[in-house]
Design an enzyme around this catalytic site. Structure first.
Site, PDB file in Angstrom:
ATOM      1  N   GLY A  36       0.820  -1.216   0.000  1.00 18.05           N
ATOM      2  CA  GLY A  36       0.000   0.000   0.000  1.00 18.05           C
ATOM      3  C   GLY A  36       0.851   1.262   0.000  1.00 18.05           C
ATOM      4  O   GLY A  36       2.078   1.192   0.160  1.00 18.05           O
ATOM      5  N   ALA A  73      -6.522  -6.144   4.331  1.00 18.60           N
ATOM      6  CA  ALA A  73      -5.074  -6.418   4.262  1.00 18.60           C
ATOM      7  C   ALA A  73      -4.844  -7.875   3.894  1.00 18.60           C
ATOM      8  O   ALA A  73      -5.482  -8.773   4.439  1.00 18.60           O
ATOM      9  CB  ALA A  73      -4.419  -6.124   5.610  1.00 18.60           C
ATOM     10  N   GLN A  75      -1.863 -10.709   1.574  1.00 17.81           N
ATOM     11  CA  GLN A  75      -0.939 -11.041   0.503  1.00 17.81           C
ATOM     12  C   GLN A  75      -1.876 -11.318  -0.671  1.00 17.81           C
ATOM     13  O   GLN A  75      -2.703 -12.227  -0.605  1.00 17.81           O
ATOM     14  CB  GLN A  75      -0.133 -12.276   0.934  1.00 17.81           C
ATOM     15  CG  GLN A  75       1.004 -12.678   0.016  1.00 17.81           C
ATOM     16  CD  GLN A  75       0.593 -13.026  -1.396  1.00 17.81           C
ATOM     17  OE1 GLN A  75       0.885 -12.281  -2.340  1.00 17.81           O
ATOM     18  NE2 GLN A  75      -0.111 -14.127  -1.575  1.00 17.81           N
ATOM     19  N   TYR A 141      -3.278 -19.262  -2.350  1.00 15.68           N
ATOM     20  CA  TYR A 141      -4.038 -18.038  -2.060  1.00 15.68           C
ATOM     21  C   TYR A 141      -5.527 -18.347  -1.890  1.00 15.68           C
ATOM     22  O   TYR A 141      -6.171 -17.909  -0.931  1.00 15.68           O
ATOM     23  CB  TYR A 141      -3.811 -17.035  -3.200  1.00 15.68           C
ATOM     24  CG  TYR A 141      -4.691 -15.804  -3.169  1.00 15.68           C
ATOM     25  CD1 TYR A 141      -4.427 -14.752  -2.301  1.00 15.68           C
ATOM     26  CD2 TYR A 141      -5.787 -15.691  -4.036  1.00 15.68           C
ATOM     27  CE1 TYR A 141      -5.242 -13.616  -2.288  1.00 15.68           C
ATOM     28  CE2 TYR A 141      -6.597 -14.566  -4.033  1.00 15.68           C
ATOM     29  CZ  TYR A 141      -6.321 -13.535  -3.158  1.00 15.68           C
ATOM     30  OH  TYR A 141      -7.124 -12.412  -3.143  1.00 15.68           O
ATOM     31  N   VAL A 184      -4.182  -7.310 -13.935  1.00 15.96           N
ATOM     32  CA  VAL A 184      -3.690  -7.093 -15.307  1.00 15.96           C
ATOM     33  C   VAL A 184      -4.023  -5.696 -15.834  1.00 15.96           C
ATOM     34  O   VAL A 184      -3.230  -5.134 -16.580  1.00 15.96           O
ATOM     35  CB  VAL A 184      -4.232  -8.120 -16.332  1.00 15.96           C
ATOM     36  CG1 VAL A 184      -3.563  -9.456 -16.182  1.00 15.96           C
ATOM     37  CG2 VAL A 184      -5.728  -8.220 -16.327  1.00 15.96           C
ATOM     38  N   ILE A 200       1.790 -11.272 -21.420  1.00 22.74           N
ATOM     39  CA  ILE A 200       0.589 -12.054 -21.112  1.00 22.74           C
ATOM     40  C   ILE A 200       1.047 -13.482 -20.859  1.00 22.74           C
ATOM     41  O   ILE A 200       1.756 -14.068 -21.686  1.00 22.74           O
ATOM     42  CB  ILE A 200      -0.423 -12.007 -22.288  1.00 22.74           C
ATOM     43  CG1 ILE A 200      -0.988 -10.582 -22.417  1.00 22.74           C
ATOM     44  CG2 ILE A 200      -1.535 -13.028 -22.094  1.00 22.74           C
ATOM     45  CD1 ILE A 200      -1.981 -10.404 -23.554  1.00 22.74           C
TER      46      ILE A 200
HETATM   47  P1  NAD Z   1      -3.434  -4.190  -2.272  1.00 26.29           P
HETATM   48  O1  NAD Z   1      -2.140  -4.947  -2.281  1.00 26.29           O
HETATM   49  O2  NAD Z   1      -3.489  -2.885  -2.957  1.00 26.29           O
HETATM   50  O3  NAD Z   1      -3.947  -4.021  -0.785  1.00 26.29           O
HETATM   51  C1  NAD Z   1      -3.563  -4.844   0.273  1.00 26.29           C
HETATM   52  C2  NAD Z   1      -3.107  -3.954   1.402  1.00 26.29           C
HETATM   53  O4  NAD Z   1      -2.767  -4.781   2.526  1.00 26.29           O
HETATM   54  C3  NAD Z   1      -1.863  -3.133   1.053  1.00 26.29           C
HETATM   55  O5  NAD Z   1      -2.051  -1.789   1.418  1.00 26.29           O
HETATM   56  C4  NAD Z   1      -0.759  -3.790   1.884  1.00 26.29           C
HETATM   57  O6  NAD Z   1       0.255  -2.871   2.257  1.00 26.29           O
HETATM   58  C5  NAD Z   1      -1.543  -4.318   3.041  1.00 26.29           C
HETATM   59  N1  NAD Z   1      -0.897  -5.464   3.698  1.00 26.29           N
HETATM   60  C6  NAD Z   1      -0.336  -6.544   3.088  1.00 26.29           C
HETATM   61  N2  NAD Z   1       0.146  -7.386   4.002  1.00 26.29           N
HETATM   62  C7  NAD Z   1      -0.113  -6.833   5.214  1.00 26.29           C
HETATM   63  C8  NAD Z   1       0.144  -7.221   6.551  1.00 26.29           C
HETATM   64  N3  NAD Z   1       0.776  -8.383   6.823  1.00 26.29           N
HETATM   65  N4  NAD Z   1      -0.245  -6.418   7.558  1.00 26.29           N
HETATM   66  C9  NAD Z   1      -0.883  -5.241   7.297  1.00 26.29           C
HETATM   67  N5  NAD Z   1      -1.149  -4.815   6.048  1.00 26.29           N
HETATM   68  C10 NAD Z   1      -0.764  -5.595   5.026  1.00 26.29           C
HETATM   69  O7  NAD Z   1      -4.524  -5.203  -2.880  1.00 26.29           O
HETATM   70  P2  NAD Z   1      -6.079  -5.018  -3.157  1.00 26.29           P
HETATM   71  O8  NAD Z   1      -6.292  -5.447  -4.548  1.00 26.29           O
HETATM   72  O9  NAD Z   1      -6.551  -3.695  -2.710  1.00 26.29           O
HETATM   73  O10 NAD Z   1      -6.688  -6.141  -2.220  1.00 26.29           O
HETATM   74  C11 NAD Z   1      -7.529  -5.863  -1.099  1.00 26.29           C
HETATM   75  C12 NAD Z   1      -8.183  -7.153  -0.646  1.00 26.29           C
HETATM   76  O11 NAD Z   1      -9.042  -7.645  -1.687  1.00 26.29           O
HETATM   77  C13 NAD Z   1      -7.210  -8.284  -0.364  1.00 26.29           C
HETATM   78  O12 NAD Z   1      -7.674  -8.993   0.761  1.00 26.29           O
HETATM   79  C14 NAD Z   1      -7.285  -9.157  -1.597  1.00 26.29           C
HETATM   80  O13 NAD Z   1      -6.934 -10.500  -1.333  1.00 26.29           O
HETATM   81  C15 NAD Z   1      -8.752  -9.000  -1.941  1.00 26.29           C
HETATM   82  N6  NAD Z   1      -9.055  -9.272  -3.346  1.00 26.29           N
HETATM   83  C16 NAD Z   1      -8.584  -8.455  -4.327  1.00 26.29           C
HETATM   84  C17 NAD Z   1      -8.920  -8.724  -5.646  1.00 26.29           C
HETATM   85  C18 NAD Z   1      -8.449  -7.849  -6.766  1.00 26.29           C
HETATM   86  O14 NAD Z   1      -8.743  -8.167  -7.914  1.00 26.29           O
HETATM   87  N7  NAD Z   1      -7.745  -6.758  -6.520  1.00 26.29           N
HETATM   88  C19 NAD Z   1      -9.702  -9.839  -5.960  1.00 26.29           C
HETATM   89  C20 NAD Z   1     -10.156 -10.654  -4.935  1.00 26.29           C
HETATM   90  C21 NAD Z   1      -9.834 -10.361  -3.623  1.00 26.29           C
END
Ligand code: NAD
Length: 308
Positions: A36, A73, A75, A141, A184, A200
């Site tokens: 983030g 939050a 991975q 995951y 992507v 890709i």
């Molecule tokens: P992102 O990486 O932008 O956001 C994740 C945030 O969590 C980041 O700000 C990161 O710094 C923080 N973070 C990571 N590990 C951490 C830890 N150990 N302690 C505290 N903070 C931590 O990703 P995003 O796309 O905004 O994802 C947000 C949520 O949505 C996640 O749970 C992800 O699995 C879920 N998600 C996202 C998508 C997508 O397409 N983007 C799809 C399905 C699910």
């Protein structure tokens, strides 16, 4: 309402924070800044740079006493989870468990968990997949997110903490990391605007359900308003190939070079789209942003970021 958003400096989390601020909610953010960015977090928010696995998180709960926790939050990379499943489980399972335990200890009323619809159902026999589709992840995951959902449901049964898992499709939009491993749309847009040829993985005919971040934020707010529980798919039901996304973004950015094709990556599903009928019934939610408009808004944002 006092809201604590974990991952609130990330792509989706920071938009959720902004939406709560518009409603004059009292917001605190916990984020390790693993991916983030501090500048995405409004100065009107109390910010704690803390890892969700860190025992010091207890102090944050003691100080903030949130009524609601929105746990974003994580991975977030499927590929990284295949490379290092232990780290993935550490953050996504144990980190979530720590959040849940603190929610119980401090009497939090409601929890939203960011889960995945894209990585949970494997290769479903029928698409779009609804929530009755058998869970069969193809990556660590997906396994970890499902374990986290199950812990949240258990904590509701054991301790009465009302919890909702929002199973997002492929979310895209402003603030997504163009240098990350996931997303992507952001990766292609970032590369195309910098004159680099994106890669890709596979033949590009794999399909995904792309849902715009504003729609996902609205689902989070509706879930919070209605105190919905259980697991809800959040997607459009529409399948779009990665090649089609590339073509659309190349056209919008005015680029004519073709992508590079690399080997298919393990853990990635071939086809997925989500049926969000349950979210429609229970939240009154349906996606409002068409893919063309969403991609245009995303490219626009990335372009503005590049201006001095
Ligand atoms: P992102 O990486 O932008 O956001 C994740 C945030 O969590 C980041 O700000 C990161 O710094 C923080 N973070 C990571 N590990 C951490 C830890 N150990 N302690 C505290 N903070 C931590 O990703 P995003 O796309 O905004 O994802 C947000 C949520 O949505 C996640 O749970 C992800 O699995 C879920 N998600 C996202 C998508 C997508 O397409 N983007 C799809 C399905 C699910």
């Amino acid at each position: 309402m006092r809201v604590l958003v974990t991952g609130g400096a990330g792509f989706i989390g920071s938009h959720i924070v902004d939406a709560h601020l518009v409603r004059s909610d009292d917001v605190a953010v916990v984020d390790s800044l693993a991916s983030g960015r501090r500048e995405f977090v409004s100065p009107r928010v109390r910010f704690f740079q803390t890892d969700v696995r860190d025992p010091a998180l207890r102090e944050v709960f003691a100080q903030e006493r949130p009524q609601m926790v929105n746990h974003q939050a994580a991975q977030v990379s499927v590929n990284a989870s295949v490379q290092d499943p232990i780290h993935d489980a550490d953050v996504n399972v144990l980190g979530t468990l720590r959040i849940l335990s603190l929610c119980v200890e401090f009497g939090v009323e409601y929890l939203i968990l960011a889960s995945t619809g894209g990585a949970l159902y494997g290769e479903p026999a029928r698409l779009p997949a609804d929530e009755t589709t058998p869970v069969a992840p193809l990556s660590p995951y997906g396994c970890a997110k499902y374990a986290a959902e199950q812990y949240a449901a258990l904590v509701q049964r054991l301790h009465g903490l009302r919890a909702c898992s929002l199973r997002y499709a492929n979310v895209y939009g402003p603030r997504q990391d163009p240098y990350g491993e996931a997303g992507v749309v952001a990766i292609f847009t970032g590369a195309l605007l910098e004159g680099r040829r994106p890669t890709i993985y596979g033949d590009g005919e794999q399909t995904r359900d792309f849902v715009y971040v504003d729609d996902v934020v609205r689902a989070n707010l509706l879930a919070a308003d209605r105190r919905a529980d259980g697991a809800l798919n959040i997607g459009t039901g529409q399948a779009t190939s990665v090649n089609a996304i590339y073509r659309a973004l190349a056209q919008t950015t005015g680029v004519t070079m073709p992508p590079i094709y690399g080997p298919r990556r393990p853990g990635e599903v071939r086809h997925i789209a989500l049926d969000a009928g349950t979210a429609r019934e229970r939240l009154g939610w349906r996606p409002q942003v068409a893919i063309e408009a969403g991609l245009a808004a995303t490219v626009d944002w990335f372009r503005r970021q590049r201006q001095p």
